[in-house]
Design an enzyme around this catalytic site. Structure first.
Site, PDB file in Angstrom:
ATOM      1  CG  ASP A   1      -6.559   8.184  -4.893  1.00 17.16           C
ATOM      2  OD1 ASP A   1      -5.905   7.630  -3.995  1.00 17.16           O
ATOM      3  OD2 ASP A   1      -6.021   8.711  -5.881  1.00 17.16           O
TER       4      ASP A   1
ATOM      5  CG  HIS B   1      -6.206   3.876  -4.974  1.00 14.52           C
ATOM      6  ND1 HIS B   1      -5.384   4.814  -5.582  1.00 14.52           N
ATOM      7  CD2 HIS B   1      -6.985   3.380  -5.976  1.00 14.52           C
ATOM      8  CE1 HIS B   1      -5.664   4.880  -6.877  1.00 14.52           C
ATOM      9  NE2 HIS B   1      -6.632   4.019  -7.140  1.00 14.52           N
TER      10      HIS B   1
END
Length: 432
Positions: free
Chosen positions: A245, A268
């Site tokens: 993430d 991310h």
């Protein structure tokens, strides 16, 4: 001009994470290179006594031994977790009373996999259902040594696949810390985010090695490297992050944040937000510098994500929209990307797939004075022919967004950007 880590730089960085205190300095400002914090960091006082934590071994809970050593050596001492020993933690630890103390982690600290206990007893922090195994706070606290904290995450990855509403603890909770140094340390297998930095100031994270993936079909989700929240004058630097993430996420009311010299893989991106999740609440992210980042195999490089002005649902356990606030004076400078979907992404429609509805109810947050500079590399091709997207839900809420020296192409050689409701004359990119 350097944009990315060379092989030698990566090896040097990894070696700096070995079990030693080399590189730790009580003059925190001297450790911040090449950029300095937005405000000078307070120095750390010398320590005059040492306490060693006793390990019970055999998986027995060492929490009482840890707290005993912390109380004994608080106010001027050092607590040592000895090398080649495993310390088991099966009790939520409130360590917010600490003052002028070092924690030298040479061994391994592992948290139990008693999911029922941790869901009931982990520390609850309100924002996005965040919970932590422990709270570390106080004044002038340093945690270093190159040892390991292990969150025993696999049982949580599998449980979350069955129930998205379970409360998964964050591995390292820095809560209410005023002045501190964290690192070098190894962080492994966090159930959720790896680090939450909340209500804290004047803290430097230096030499953090993050890694941990699922060994089953169930992914390790929401494993952000850092999340800053209601915190000021934080430095994150010289670290290697392998996660699933955000590499770093600046959550609401993060101000004066410096991030530099990171190697991020599988993430991310380095993200502002998400912001505006809670209706009526004011979220501010201001004065952020992100410098010299290598980003590999990620969904994003630089990212600003804001909820729209209408209720939305990102997932069963992540819903919101309608919040207020601003993003101001944020700079991303020198980023190398490889196999990244979006080199740059700015969205005010986070969590809302209906773009018509999103445009009808534009975000209540303003975005201004944003600089993307000196990017280079190659995207994954997933968004071909586009390599970036800078989209505001209304021209009234975005201003002074700049992009310069962006040398990023897709595998096919295209370099298109989606540019909507922004001043294209300030963007030195190919707005298709």
């Amino acid at each position: 001009m350097k944009f990315s880590y060379s092989f030698v730089q990566v090896v040097t960085l990894l070696l700096s994470l070995s079990p030693s205190v080399e590189g730790f300095t009580r003059s925190r400002n001297d450790a911040c290179k090449p950029n300095h914090p937005f405000r000078p960091l307070p120095p750390s006082q010398p320590r005059t006594k040492t306490c060693h934590v006793v390990s019970n071994g055999h998986g027995k809970d060492d929490s009482k031994n840890i707290m005993k050593a912390l109380h004994k050596c608080n106010n001027g001492g050092k607590v040592v977790f000895d090398a080649n020993k495993v310390y088991t933690v099966g009790t939520a630890l409130d360590m917010t009373f600490l003052k002028h103390i070092d924690l030298e982690v040479l061994g391994k600290i592992q948290f139990t996999n008693d999911t029922d206990y941790w869901q009931a007893n982990s520390f609850k922090h309100g924002f996005q259902n965040a919970t932590t195994f422990f709270q570390l706070g106080g004044e002038d606290v340093n945690v270093y040594g190159g040892g390991t904290l292990d969150g025993n995450g696999q049982v949580w990855y599998d449980l979350y696949a069955e129930d998205a509403l379970i409360l998964r603890p964050i591995l390292f909770g820095v809560i209410g810390l005023k002045g501190g140094t964290i690192g070098p340390l190894k962080l492994r297998y966090s159930p959720q985010w790896y680090q939450l930095v909340a209500n804290s100031s004047d803290v430097i994270f230096d030499g953090i090695d993050i890694s941990g993936y699922s060994s089953s079909k169930n992914e390790a989700k929401n494993t952000d490297g850092w999340d800053t929240y209601r915190s000021d004058n934080i430095v994150i630097q010289n670290s290697v992050i392998n996660n699933g993430d955000d590499c770093v996420s600046f959550k609401p009311n993060s101000t004066n944040i410096l991030v530099q010299n990171l190697h991020c893989n599988g993430s991310h991106g380095i993200s502002v937000g998400s912001l505006g999740q809670y209706k009526g609440e004011v979220d501010i992210v201001q004065n952020v510098l992100v410098y010299n980042i290598s980003m590999y195999n990620a969904s994003d490089g630089a990212r600003i994500k804001v909820w729209p002005g209408v209720s939305s649902a990102m997932s069963e356990d992540l819903q919101g929209g309608g919040g207020l606030g601003s993003v101001k004076n944020v700079t991303y400078n020198q980023m190398y990307i490889e196999n990244v979907d979006w080199a740059i992404e700015v969205t005010q429609c986070y969590g809302q797939k209906n773009l018509t509805l999103c445009n009808e109810y534009p975000s209540n947050l303003t975005i201004s004075d944003i600089h993307f500079k000196n990017f280079r590399g190659t995207t994954s091709g997933k968004r071909d022919p586009n390599v970036g997207t800078i989209v505001c839900s209304s021209p009234n809420v975005c201003s002074d967004i700049y992009a310069e020296n962006i040398d990023v192409k897709s595998p096919k050689g295209t370099d298109n950007f989606v540019c909507t409701n922004v001043d294209k004359s300030l963007l030195d990119v190919n707005c298709a």
